[in-house]
Every structure is written in C-alpha cells, then in structure tokens.
Design a protein around this motif. Structure first.
Motif, PDB file in Angstrom:
ATOM      1  N   SER A 114      51.876  47.068  54.086  1.00 49.70           N
ATOM      2  CA  SER A 114      52.450  46.847  55.412  1.00 49.70           C
ATOM      3  C   SER A 114      53.366  45.623  55.343  1.00 49.70           C
ATOM      4  O   SER A 114      53.195  44.747  54.486  1.00 49.70           O
ATOM      5  CB  SER A 114      51.339  46.594  56.438  1.00 49.70           C
ATOM      6  N   PRO A 115      54.347  45.528  56.233  1.00 47.78           N
ATOM      7  CA  PRO A 115      55.218  44.350  56.249  1.00 47.78           C
ATOM      8  C   PRO A 115      54.432  43.052  56.429  1.00 47.78           C
ATOM      9  O   PRO A 115      54.767  42.022  55.828  1.00 47.78           O
ATOM     10  CB  PRO A 115      56.155  44.613  57.433  1.00 47.78           C
ATOM     11  N   GLU A 116      53.382  43.106  57.239  1.00 55.16           N
ATOM     12  CA  GLU A 116      52.568  41.912  57.479  1.00 55.16           C
ATOM     13  C   GLU A 116      51.834  41.483  56.208  1.00 55.16           C
ATOM     14  O   GLU A 116      51.733  40.289  55.904  1.00 55.16           O
ATOM     15  CB  GLU A 116      51.565  42.170  58.605  1.00 55.16           C
ATOM     16  N   TYR A 117      51.336  42.471  55.486  1.00 60.11           N
ATOM     17  CA  TYR A 117      50.645  42.171  54.220  1.00 60.11           C
ATOM     18  C   TYR A 117      51.621  41.537  53.229  1.00 60.11           C
ATOM     19  O   TYR A 117      51.297  40.550  52.558  1.00 60.11           O
ATOM     20  CB  TYR A 117      50.050  43.451  53.646  1.00 60.11           C
ATOM     21  N   LEU A 118      52.820  42.082  53.124  1.00 54.16           N
ATOM     22  CA  LEU A 118      53.813  41.539  52.205  1.00 54.16           C
ATOM     23  C   LEU A 118      54.201  40.114  52.589  1.00 54.16           C
ATOM     24  O   LEU A 118      54.409  39.260  51.724  1.00 54.16           O
ATOM     25  CB  LEU A 118      55.051  42.429  52.180  1.00 54.16           C
ATOM     26  N   LEU A 177      51.810  56.482  40.669  1.00 52.51           N
ATOM     27  CA  LEU A 177      51.828  55.816  41.962  1.00 52.51           C
ATOM     28  C   LEU A 177      53.186  55.177  42.193  1.00 52.51           C
ATOM     29  O   LEU A 177      53.905  54.852  41.243  1.00 52.51           O
ATOM     30  CB  LEU A 177      50.768  54.701  42.027  1.00 52.51           C
ATOM     31  N   PRO A 178      53.536  54.938  43.462  1.00 51.37           N
ATOM     32  CA  PRO A 178      54.752  54.176  43.743  1.00 51.37           C
ATOM     33  C   PRO A 178      54.575  52.730  43.286  1.00 51.37           C
ATOM     34  O   PRO A 178      53.486  52.163  43.392  1.00 51.37           O
ATOM     35  CB  PRO A 178      54.881  54.255  45.269  1.00 51.37           C
ATOM     36  N   CYS A 179      55.627  52.132  42.784  1.00 50.88           N
ATOM     37  CA  CYS A 179      55.603  50.727  42.371  1.00 50.88           C
ATOM     38  C   CYS A 179      55.641  49.851  43.621  1.00 50.88           C
ATOM     39  O   CYS A 179      56.596  49.915  44.396  1.00 50.88           O
ATOM     40  CB  CYS A 179      56.799  50.433  41.468  1.00 50.88           C
ATOM     41  N   ILE A 180      54.617  49.013  43.812  1.00 50.58           N
ATOM     42  CA  ILE A 180      54.567  48.190  45.021  1.00 50.58           C
ATOM     43  C   ILE A 180      55.664  47.137  45.006  1.00 50.58           C
ATOM     44  O   ILE A 180      56.208  46.775  46.050  1.00 50.58           O
ATOM     45  CB  ILE A 180      53.172  47.537  45.193  1.00 50.58           C
ATOM     46  N   CYS A 181      56.040  46.652  43.825  1.00 50.32           N
ATOM     47  CA  CYS A 181      57.118  45.658  43.747  1.00 50.32           C
ATOM     48  C   CYS A 181      58.445  46.262  44.182  1.00 50.32           C
ATOM     49  O   CYS A 181      59.201  45.668  44.962  1.00 50.32           O
ATOM     50  CB  CYS A 181      57.234  45.120  42.324  1.00 50.32           C
ATOM     51  N   ARG A 182      58.734  47.464  43.681  1.00 50.36           N
ATOM     52  CA  ARG A 182      59.993  48.111  44.020  1.00 50.36           C
ATOM     53  C   ARG A 182      60.021  48.519  45.494  1.00 50.36           C
ATOM     54  O   ARG A 182      61.043  48.396  46.163  1.00 50.36           O
ATOM     55  CB  ARG A 182      60.176  49.333  43.100  1.00 50.36           C
ATOM     56  N   ARG A 183      58.879  48.994  45.989  1.00 51.05           N
ATOM     57  CA  ARG A 183      58.829  49.404  47.397  1.00 51.05           C
ATOM     58  C   ARG A 183      58.947  48.193  48.315  1.00 51.05           C
ATOM     59  O   ARG A 183      59.611  48.256  49.355  1.00 51.05           O
ATOM     60  CB  ARG A 183      57.535  50.163  47.679  1.00 51.05           C
ATOM     61  N   SER A 184      58.315  47.086  47.950  1.00 53.06           N
ATOM     62  CA  SER A 184      58.389  45.892  48.804  1.00 53.06           C
ATOM     63  C   SER A 184      59.813  45.361  48.877  1.00 53.06           C
ATOM     64  O   SER A 184      60.262  44.906  49.936  1.00 53.06           O
ATOM     65  CB  SER A 184      57.446  44.806  48.287  1.00 53.06           C
ATOM     66  N   ALA A 186      62.504  47.248  48.566  1.00 55.09           N
ATOM     67  CA  ALA A 186      63.232  48.221  49.380  1.00 55.09           C
ATOM     68  C   ALA A 186      62.984  47.977  50.871  1.00 55.09           C
ATOM     69  O   ALA A 186      63.897  48.135  51.699  1.00 55.09           O
ATOM     70  CB  ALA A 186      62.822  49.638  48.997  1.00 55.09           C
ATOM     71  N   MET A 187      61.750  47.584  51.211  1.00 54.26           N
ATOM     72  CA  MET A 187      61.429  47.295  52.607  1.00 54.26           C
ATOM     73  C   MET A 187      62.187  46.076  53.125  1.00 54.26           C
ATOM     74  O   MET A 187      62.336  45.889  54.332  1.00 54.26           O
ATOM     75  CB  MET A 187      59.917  47.099  52.758  1.00 54.26           C
ATOM     76  N   LYS A 188      62.666  45.251  52.195  1.00 52.42           N
ATOM     77  CA  LYS A 188      63.464  44.066  52.564  1.00 52.42           C
ATOM     78  C   LYS A 188      64.952  44.329  52.385  1.00 52.42           C
ATOM     79  O   LYS A 188      65.753  43.393  52.317  1.00 52.42           O
ATOM     80  CB  LYS A 188      63.036  42.878  51.701  1.00 52.42           C
ATOM     81  N   ASN A 189      65.313  45.612  52.280  1.00 50.42           N
ATOM     82  CA  ASN A 189      66.709  46.017  52.089  1.00 50.42           C
ATOM     83  C   ASN A 189      67.302  45.462  50.802  1.00 50.42           C
ATOM     84  O   ASN A 189      68.492  45.089  50.758  1.00 50.42           O
ATOM     85  CB  ASN A 189      67.563  45.597  53.303  1.00 50.42           C
ATOM     86  N   LYS A 190      66.485  45.407  49.760  1.00 55.63           N
ATOM     87  CA  LYS A 190      66.940  44.973  48.437  1.00 55.63           C
ATOM     88  C   LYS A 190      66.552  46.051  47.424  1.00 55.63           C
ATOM     89  O   LYS A 190      65.609  45.884  46.642  1.00 55.63           O
ATOM     90  CB  LYS A 190      66.314  43.637  48.059  1.00 55.63           C
ATOM     91  N   PRO A 191      67.249  47.191  47.439  1.00 55.30           N
ATOM     92  CA  PRO A 191      66.871  48.296  46.548  1.00 55.30           C
ATOM     93  C   PRO A 191      67.007  47.919  45.084  1.00 55.30           C
ATOM     94  O   PRO A 191      67.825  47.070  44.713  1.00 55.30           O
ATOM     95  CB  PRO A 191      67.859  49.410  46.937  1.00 55.30           C
ATOM     96  N   CYS A 256      64.756  42.931  38.558  1.00 53.31           N
ATOM     97  CA  CYS A 256      65.141  42.604  39.929  1.00 53.31           C
ATOM     98  C   CYS A 256      63.986  42.707  40.929  1.00 53.31           C
ATOM     99  O   CYS A 256      64.055  42.105  42.008  1.00 53.31           O
ATOM    100  CB  CYS A 256      66.294  43.492  40.385  1.00 53.31           C
ATOM    101  N   CYS A 257      62.946  43.449  40.612  1.00 54.28           N
ATOM    102  CA  CYS A 257      61.859  43.682  41.567  1.00 54.28           C
ATOM    103  C   CYS A 257      60.499  43.163  41.099  1.00 54.28           C
ATOM    104  O   CYS A 257      59.702  42.694  41.911  1.00 54.28           O
ATOM    105  CB  CYS A 257      61.728  45.174  41.874  1.00 54.28           C
TER     106      CYS A 257
END
Length: 378
Positions: A114-118, A177-184, A186-191, A256-257
């Motif tokens: 979640s964004p809050e967790y990140l 599994l999805p990579c949590i580093c890459r997904r986090s 992406a959630m910050k608009n940094k693909p 980068c991630c």
C-alpha cells in the motif's frame, strides 16, 4: 499492564536481538512501521518467536500464560497472512519464525504494497540506524551470480553459481511474484528503465510453499522458471539469489529500482559487503570504446577512462553479474573467477546462524561506518 506503545518497543528490541537487527530510530519510523505490520496482540505473541523456526506447539506453550491455544493459532495465521512472520513445514509440522525486515517482511507484501506502507518503510530505510545495521550483516543475505551467457564453457562453475542447475535440482514447487521494488517505483511514477515486466521474482521449495500458502503469487512450471530467467537476463537484470548453496529464491534486480543495488551504488567499496565469486575484465586491445558495457552495467562499475578511452572496470564496484559480457560487440569483456572462492552457507537456517554468530555490537557498527566514511573521502 503494558500500553500498546510499550508492546511495540518491546517487539522492536526483540527483533533487534535476532540475526538481522531491527534498530530503533529517533524519528519513530521503527514503531510506525511495526504498527503497520502487527496488531498489539500480534506484537505480544511475536515476542515468543525467534529467527529459528519453531513448531506451533512450542510457541503455544511459550505463550500459554497470555493466550489460549486457539487465539495463538489465529494470531500466527493473521501475522503470516500479512507477511509479518515466516512459516515452513518441517517433518509434517508447521514451524514459525520472525522475519528480518529485509529480506523478509518488506518482500512479504508479495509485490502488492500500500502507499502508506511504502511511505513508512521508505522513512525507516533512510535512517542511519537501519543503514548501519543492514551493512553490518555478515555474511550478506544475497549473493550475485553470473548470467548464463557470461560464463565460458571451458570454465568449471560451482553448482551454487549456476542458477539453471539450482532450478533443475530444486524439488519445487515454483512461483513467480511481482518485484516489490519495481512496483513501488512505478507507484511513484518512476517506471523501471530496464523492463516493463513486474513478474521477475522467483521462489522455489520451502519459500514457494510459504508464498503459495498466502495465495499471493502465481505458480509456474520448472520450464517457465527457466524461460523467465532467460528473459530477465536478456532485459539486463542482475541475478541475486539467497546467499546459500540451496537458495529458495532469486531476485532479478535493476540499478534504478532495487533497494539492494541502490545501497551497492551508494557505497565507495561495495564489494566489501557483497558476496560474489566473479569479476569482469576488459581487453584494452579488443575494446572499441563503444560504451555498450557502460550502459549495461547496473552498478556503475564501468567507465570509458582507460589510456585510450577504452572501458575500465572498477574492481571495488564490480559484483560479477556478467551482464556486460555477452553484449560486447568486440568480445572485449570476459568474466574471471576470483582467486579465493566464497562458498555460501548450505541453507537459510545455516546462513542466519552465521549472521548471528558474526553480529556486531554498537561500537563495532560505528567503527565500520567510520571506515566507510573515510573511503568516501578518498
């Protein structure tokens, strides 16, 4: 009667005594993060777990004065479902243990944070106390192994440095599994600059069973694992399995991630903290100064600064991933084995026993940080 706040402080201190520490933070980021991961009752029960897996019955017995057996079981299940503690089956019986934050609780979000967790994890990761404790872990939790195309066929390579051999000998099951580093990011608009694929993290054996129990993954076949690994290598991702001879997961990381590689790039002499048996070498005569290896390297270990502008490898930064080898158009780059081979611990439990045996106290961690700071000024 303990307040909620004191329960979390007790848990922080308990986790900090485990193999991989969880130090306190003056900013309160440590407690905020623990509140995301544990309810007060879960935190109280977690005080009865250690980094060594213990059977359900043992934990129920330890906590009998505080929790009825049924409630203890429910709390174990709820912590596990949240990715806050680990589980494995041994001799037909479920065993439970506390996880380090990295590699463990952070990745336990299974690529769906979640964004809050990140926000809370980012705040804690940036604290000096976390960085000091993280760098003090010996041996390292991950190791870097070469990609398949980078190893000359005539070179004998240990099984634990061959990811395909590891996969072939694993009893399974296998999950991606999805990579949590890459997904986090992406959630910050940094693909990610290396790949648009998120499903790049792989687990097998006990680790796969644990993730399957949470139902936060996709089960795949052995052949699919090998295909995913090939694509990861083609995309230019660094292979980083657990630092054991029988690893149960492999991360495929980008500069980068990835949190691990970010630490690696920040340090002046990262190989002091990294486990790898290889390094890259450039033939000055064959190099055409094209710069392909510079862009291929994920840790900033290659520059075009040789006597004639040819590629030069900084051996204090090179982690021996081999990404620069197969893409060199003039075949000027090769992978060399280090004179002293590092043999990893047999399995995860042996790894964390070694980490515990080598655990640094506060003054030792401070001395280590001073050495790092002095190298930064060189």
């Amino acid at each position: 009667m303990k307040t909620d706040g004191s329960i979390y402080r007790l848990l922080q201190r308990h986790l900090d005594k485990q193999a991989v520490g969880f130090p306190s933070s003056w900013s309160g980021a440590d407690i905020r993060l623990l509140k995301r991961l544990f309810t007060p009752d879960e935190a109280k029960l977690a005080l009865h777990l250690t980094y060594k897996p213990d059977p359900t019955g043992t934990i129920i017995e330890r906590a009998a004065s505080e929790f009825p057996a049924d409630q203890a079981r429910r709390l174990l299940d709820s912590m596990f479902a949240r990715g806050s503690i680990g589980w494995k089956e041994k001799d037909g019986t479920g065993h439970w243990y506390v996880l380090p934050l990295v590699v463990g609780m952070y990745e336990g979000q299974d690529g769906d944070p979640s964004p809050e967790y990140l926000e809370d994890t980012d705040a804690y990761f940036k604290t000096l106390s976390f960085g000091r404790s993280f760098l003090a872990v010996q041996p390292s939790q991950l190791r870097t192994i070469p990609i398949h195309k980078s190893i000359p066929v005539e070179h004998p390579v240990a099984t634990y440095d061959q990811i395909r051999t590891i996969v072939r000998y694993s009893p399974g099951p296998f999950v991606v599994l999805p990579c949590i580093c890459r997904r986090s990011k992406a959630m910050k608009n940094k693909p990610c600059a290396k790949t648009s694929r998120e499903e790049t993290c792989l687990a097998f054996g006990d680790m796969a069973n644990m993730v399957l129990r949470r139902k936060h993954c996709r089960e795949v076949t052995r052949d699919e694992v090998l295909a995913i690994l090939k694509q990861n290598e083609d995309d230019g991702l660094v292979l980083q399995p657990a630092n054991t001879r029988q690893p149960e997961f492999v991360c495929s990381c980008c500069g980068c991630c990835c949190g691990m590689l970010s630490y690696q790039k920040f340090l002046p002499h990262p190989v002091d903290f990294w486990a790898s048996n290889y390094y890259a070498e450039v033939s000055a005569k064959a190099c055409t100064q094209c710069g392909t290896c510079v862009s291929r390297c994920q840790v900033g270990a290659v520059t075009l600064t040789g006597p004639s502008g040819e590629a030069k490898i900084n051996l204090s930064r090179c982690i021996g991933c081999g990404l620069c080898v197969p893409t060199c158009p003039s075949e000027a780059v090769s992978l060399k084995k280090k004179d002293q081979e590092t043999v990893p611990p047999a399995n995860e439990e042996d790894l964390y026993d070694e980490v515990m045996a080598n655990k640094m106290n506060g003054p030792e961690q401070l001395k280590m940080l001073i050495k790092v700071a002095l190298k930064m000024k060189q």
